[in-house]
Design a protein around this motif. Sequence first.
Motif, short mmCIF file in Angstrom:
data_model
loop_
_atom_site.label_atom_id
_atom_site.label_comp_id
_atom_site.label_asym_id
_atom_site.label_seq_id
_atom_site.Cartn_x
_atom_site.Cartn_y
_atom_site.Cartn_z
N TYR A 2 -6.11 -1.62 4.28
CA TYR A 2 -5.31 -0.97 3.25
C TYR A 2 -6.05 -0.94 1.91
CZ TYR A 2 -1.37 -0.80 6.42
OH TYR A 2 -0.55 -0.51 7.48
N PHE A 3 -6.95 -1.88 1.69
CA PHE A 3 -7.83 -1.81 0.51
C PHE A 3 -8.67 -0.54 0.56
CE2 PHE A 3 -12.04 -2.39 -1.30
CZ PHE A 3 -11.76 -2.83 -2.59
N LEU A 4 -9.25 -0.26 1.72
CA LEU A 4 -10.08 0.94 1.88
C LEU A 4 -9.24 2.21 1.77
CD1 LEU A 4 -12.33 -0.27 4.84
CD2 LEU A 4 -13.00 -0.04 2.46
N MET A 5 -8.03 2.18 2.30
CA MET A 5 -7.16 3.35 2.22
C MET A 5 -6.83 3.70 0.77
SD MET A 5 -6.38 4.69 5.24
CE MET A 5 -4.75 5.44 5.17
N LEU A 6 -6.50 2.69 -0.03
CA LEU A 6 -6.16 2.95 -1.43
C LEU A 6 -7.40 3.35 -2.24
CD1 LEU A 6 -3.55 0.14 -2.23
CD2 LEU A 6 -3.13 2.56 -1.80
N ALA A 7 -8.53 2.73 -1.94
CA ALA A 7 -9.77 3.11 -2.63
C ALA A 7 -10.13 4.57 -2.32
CB ALA A 7 -10.90 2.18 -2.22
N MET A 8 -9.94 4.96 -1.06
CA MET A 8 -10.23 6.34 -0.67
C MET A 8 -9.24 7.31 -1.31
SD MET A 8 -11.23 7.72 3.08
CE MET A 8 -9.88 6.89 3.88
N TYR A 9 -8.01 6.86 -1.52
CA TYR A 9 -6.99 7.67 -2.18
C TYR A 9 -7.50 8.18 -3.52
CZ TYR A 9 -2.01 8.87 -3.06
OH TYR A 9 -0.83 9.52 -3.28
N ALA A 48 0.83 -1.21 0.00
CA ALA A 48 0.00 0.00 0.00
C ALA A 48 0.87 1.25 0.00
CB ALA A 48 -0.93 -0.01 1.21
N LEU A 49 1.94 1.25 0.77
CA LEU A 49 2.82 2.43 0.84
C LEU A 49 3.49 2.67 -0.51
CD1 LEU A 49 4.16 4.69 2.41
CD2 LEU A 49 5.90 3.06 3.16
N ILE A 50 3.95 1.62 -1.16
CA ILE A 50 4.60 1.78 -2.47
C ILE A 50 3.61 2.33 -3.50
CG2 ILE A 50 5.64 0.51 -4.39
CD1 ILE A 50 6.88 -1.36 -2.26
N ILE A 51 2.38 1.81 -3.48
CA ILE A 51 1.35 2.32 -4.40
C ILE A 51 1.07 3.79 -4.11
CG2 ILE A 51 -1.08 2.14 -5.10
CD1 ILE A 51 0.71 -0.11 -6.15
N GLY A 52 0.98 4.14 -2.83
CA GLY A 52 0.75 5.54 -2.46
C GLY A 52 1.87 6.45 -2.92
N LEU A 53 3.10 6.01 -2.75
CA LEU A 53 4.25 6.81 -3.18
C LEU A 53 4.29 6.97 -4.70
CD1 LEU A 53 7.00 5.37 -0.80
CD2 LEU A 53 6.11 7.72 -0.80
N ILE A 54 3.98 5.90 -5.42
CA ILE A 54 3.97 5.96 -6.89
C ILE A 54 2.91 6.95 -7.37
CG2 ILE A 54 3.46 4.67 -9.00
CD1 ILE A 54 4.71 2.22 -7.66
N ASP A 55 1.73 6.87 -6.78
CA ASP A 55 0.65 7.76 -7.20
C ASP A 55 0.98 9.21 -6.87
OD1 ASP A 55 -1.93 7.46 -8.54
OD2 ASP A 55 -2.76 8.47 -6.78
N PHE A 56 1.56 9.44 -5.70
CA PHE A 56 1.96 10.81 -5.34
C PHE A 56 3.04 11.32 -6.29
CE2 PHE A 56 4.52 13.69 -2.47
CZ PHE A 56 3.64 14.76 -2.59
N ALA A 57 3.96 10.44 -6.67
CA ALA A 57 5.01 10.83 -7.62
C ALA A 57 4.40 11.19 -8.97
CB ALA A 57 6.02 9.70 -7.77
N LEU A 58 3.36 10.47 -9.39
CA LEU A 58 2.69 10.78 -10.65
C LEU A 58 2.00 12.14 -10.58
CD1 LEU A 58 1.04 7.32 -11.50
CD2 LEU A 58 2.93 8.42 -12.72
N ILE A 59 1.39 12.44 -9.44
CA ILE A 59 0.73 13.74 -9.26
C ILE A 59 1.75 14.86 -9.35
CG2 ILE A 59 -0.56 15.20 -7.64
CD1 ILE A 59 -1.77 12.60 -6.49
N VAL A 60 2.87 14.71 -8.64
CA VAL A 60 3.91 15.74 -8.64
C VAL A 60 4.50 15.91 -10.03
CG1 VAL A 60 6.18 16.36 -7.73
CG2 VAL A 60 4.45 15.40 -6.20
#
Length: 524
Positions: free
Chosen positions: A115-122, A36-48
């Motif tokens: 973590y499924f809910l956290m990523l879905a909410m992301y 979940a953390l790696i997915i979050g970091l990748i998505d944040f990197a894409l946004i930036v």
Amino acid sequence: MTEFPWLTITILFPIAAALFIPFIPDKDGKTVRWYALIIGLIDFALIVYAFLMGYDLSNPGLQLVDSYSWIPQINLNWSVGADGLSMPLILLTGFITTLAIMAAWPVTFKPKLFYFLMLAMYGGQIAVFAVQDMLLFFLVWELELVPVYMILSIWGGKKRLYAATKFILYTAGSSLFILIAALAMAFYGDTFTFDMRAIAAKEFPFNLEILLYGAFLFAYAVKLPIFPFHTWLPDAHGEATAPAHMLLAGILLKMGGYALLRMNAGMLPNAHAVLAPALVILGVVNIIYAALTSFAQRNLKRKIAYSSISHMGFVLIGLASFTDIGVSGAMLQMISHGLIGASLFFMVGCTYDRTHTLMLDEMGGVGQKMKKVFAMWTTCSMASLALPGMSGFVAEIMVFIGIATSDAYSSSFKILVVFLAAVGVILTPIYLLSMLREMLYGPENKQLVKKEVLVDAEPREVFIIACLLIPIIGIGLYPKIVTQIYDATTTELTALMRNSAPSLTHNTALAFKQSPSIPNKGLN
């Protein structure tokens, strides 16, 4: 670069990645949390990356636009884009949600579902700020509530079901007014459309515009929250875990402020010209009432929750100031409070994990045993009480200057508003410093120290707070880091609001001074 569907990818990527979580072999949650953390970091990197490479700071209009026909039978399109109102909040969402995933490290109960809910909410949170279709906006607004409800009801405290039920009843019930207003705006006139830019260009009758404004205001008053529709928030915060706290304070409250700017002010400026004084009054009530209520709270979570409500009152005052600096201050206050609120509630979680109590009466002297926690609590509290050099000070002083220099209100009204808001600013350091004194200073609670092992902050916790404090201090020292992202858009929005005010002078009890009137064409 600009034709690549960056926003669509940043919305769908974490949601799609969440679907693979049930198939990850993991027993204790250690693997899935890293995933979940790696997915979050990748998505944040894409946004930036999309922001740095494809966003033009001088362009007030929509950028990074993706639009596809989805369900043509009802004229529903997948339409997303970012301008100065949404881009800063999309960046904030990626940043706070990624840190919230890291804050969820201690979660061991049903980690896959969590973590499924956290990523879905992301993905859902980004969608709320990015979508440019009114019906789609309502859908993602509703869907985003489901993960929050489940996180509250499964991982919350003893009264979690009550808090979660109250949250969903308040927020989902009030959001029906968004659907009603969206349908009315879509069907009005010769063209049937849910596109926000097309709707903003429509000329609505004044009475209808007032009704639409009221419907939106009720829905977003619950989310922001505005007194007296705020009571769900202290209950939700009172039962939430640290990651849920960070998302509630850091992102969810900002959805209400964003929607007020986007729809109430940007799409219904004539009604806003009449009802803006009411927003100023509600903002002052929020600041004073919540600050005074925070004094009476002995529960640490509820004390910080009422502090959040108080700080969001400045957003209403800035939004209704009819000045560039006031509207800019409202935007900066949302971003600043997102960072500060997330940091404070993360510290609440850190303290509870060690003391297993939220009652200030049962604490005392814990700062002597936890020097790092002491330093982090003190620094975050200084940011919340708007210490000069931190983001909260810049945002609040901009709102004060905006309303004080506004030519839209009478001098007596402005003096009263500034005085009452200043009282709220004075109250804030009193209840925050008294909280620190009871919790960190004073005589040590022998029973607490004997019963609980007070271990100081671990590197992960220090890292999360450091990540939040860097932008808080950076914005406080050099606000242009953030303000340049939205200045072009908020300047255009302010001009739209000012152009709509003079023609309605005779309809409002608080007279606006005369200035040339320009026909309303909507915020594009």
